[in-house]
Design a protein around this motif. Structure first.
Motif, mmCIF file in Angstrom:
data_model
loop_
_atom_site.group_PDB
_atom_site.id
_atom_site.type_symbol
_atom_site.label_atom_id
_atom_site.label_comp_id
_atom_site.label_asym_id
_atom_site.label_seq_id
_atom_site.Cartn_x
_atom_site.Cartn_y
_atom_site.Cartn_z
ATOM 1 N N THR A 129 41.118 39.983 47.292
ATOM 2 C CA THR A 129 42.261 40.905 47.367
ATOM 3 C C THR A 129 43.335 40.101 46.501
ATOM 4 O O THR A 129 44.108 40.665 45.522
ATOM 5 N N GLN A 130 43.236 38.838 46.772
ATOM 6 C CA GLN A 130 44.637 38.025 46.013
ATOM 7 C C GLN A 130 44.076 37.993 44.488
ATOM 8 O O GLN A 130 45.156 37.934 43.692
ATOM 9 N N LYS A 131 42.767 37.826 44.098
ATOM 10 C CA LYS A 131 42.629 38.161 42.762
ATOM 11 C C LYS A 131 42.534 39.399 41.952
ATOM 12 O O LYS A 131 41.847 39.741 40.874
ATOM 13 N N ASN A 132 43.115 40.334 42.841
ATOM 14 C CA ASN A 132 43.199 41.632 42.187
ATOM 15 C C ASN A 132 41.677 42.261 41.737
ATOM 16 O O ASN A 132 41.676 43.124 41.113
ATOM 17 N N SER A 159 41.646 46.203 41.977
ATOM 18 C CA SER A 159 42.415 47.097 41.146
ATOM 19 C C SER A 159 41.098 47.886 40.346
ATOM 20 O O SER A 159 41.398 49.045 39.793
#
Ligand code: HEC
Ligand code: HEC
Length: 237
Positions: free
Chosen positions: A164-167, A170
């Motif tokens: 999630t933190q590293k996207n 997306s």
């Protein structure tokens, strides 16, 4: 013609502040308060929301605390009125800090010492943009949103949290194909080969999935432990 002249005079009057030129005033609209806050204030004030507090090393109260207690202590008829006064307070205080003016409690003043003046290091227009951003951003509503997002993040398995933190989300979902294949499909294909997953995260991938034309970008700077955690999480799906 005379009317036009008169009108421009009024405009000039309206748009020129006491000590800032016409040009400066115009640019205030374009100043990025968030960026300026980062540049000019983050060396002492923690800007996170909720803030990380470390009594031993913190040089100043976190900006969220500054925002909350200025709004608490400054008097005003309405909330908007309070905010206008608080903006004026910041514009003045940052240039000319004094113990008698500080709303910081005695204990905190003792702990941090008085704020050094930033005279010559930040303009009044920049301060206005910074102060506006402070009171828009550090609100009780935004704190509660940030807190909820943090709770969601903390409730996740570690690998999912890093993803999630590293996207990664997306381009990926757990259950369905979007830009990239679903993590469940990736898990199905590589459940006996975690190294293939690790390799693709580190070095990227392309042309491995039918019907997907985009490429998977490499995450070269992601540390091995994070890659390991994410890969284990994908396999576990
Ligand atoms: C060199 C360190 C330093 C920098 C840089 C700094 N501050 Fe501070 N600031 C402090 C300290 C220490 C205090 C707490 C003591 C006090 O109230 O003066 C403080 C307090 C404040 C207060 C609180 C006054 C009150 O009454 O609660 C405001 C407002 C403030 N800072 C705004 C800013 C803004 C805006 C910036 C960036 C433009 C900034 N500061 C940059 C050190 C700093
Ligand atoms: C910009 C979009 C994008 C982002 C961001 C992205 N991916 Fe991908 N990913 C893709 C695409 C597209 C593919 C399919 C590539 C192919 O066809 O080989 C893919 C494929 C993969 C694969 C399978 C590769 C293979 O060898 O079959 C893994 C594993 C993967 N992604 C993990 C991740 C992780 C973990 C992150 C976050 C750290 C991430 N991806 C971020 C687009 C993305």
């Amino acid at each position: 013609m005379l009317k036009v002249w008169y009108f421009s005079l009024i405009l000039i009057f309206v748009f020129s502040g006491c000590n800032s030129s016409n040009k400066d005033k115009k640019s205030v609209v374009n100043l990025d308060g968030k960026k300026l806050l980062q540049e000019k204030c983050s060396s002492c004030h923690n800007l996170d929301m909720p803030p990380k507090i470390d009594d031993k090393t913190d040089l100043a109260p976190p900006m969220m605390a500054v925002s909350f207690h200025l709004i608490d202590f400054i008097h005003g008829a309405t909330k908007d009125d309070k905010i206008l006064k608080a903006i004026d307070f910041i514009k003045e205080y940052v240039i000319n800090p004094q113990r008698s003016k500080s709303y910081c409690d005695k204990q905190s003043l003792k702990q941090y010492g008085l704020m050094p003046s930033l005279k010559g290091k930040v303009t009044q227009d920049e301060l206005e943009a910074i102060a506006k951003y402070i009171f828009e951003h550090y609100t009780v509503e935004n704190l509660s949103k940030a807190q909820q997002a943090l709770n969601r993040l903390n409730a996740m398995p570690k690998g999912e949290r890093i993803a999630t933190q590293k996207n990664c989300f997306s381009c990926h979902r757990v259950d369905k194909k979007i830009v990239g294949p679903s993590f469940k499909d990736i898990s199905k294909r590589y459940h006996n080969n975690i190294n293939a997953i690790k390799n693709s995260i580190k070095h990227g991938a392309k042309n491995r999935w039918d019907g997907i034309k985009s490429t998977m970008p490499p995450f070269k700077n992601l540390d091995d432990n994070s890659i390991d955690q994410i890969s284990k999480w994908i396999i576990s799906l």
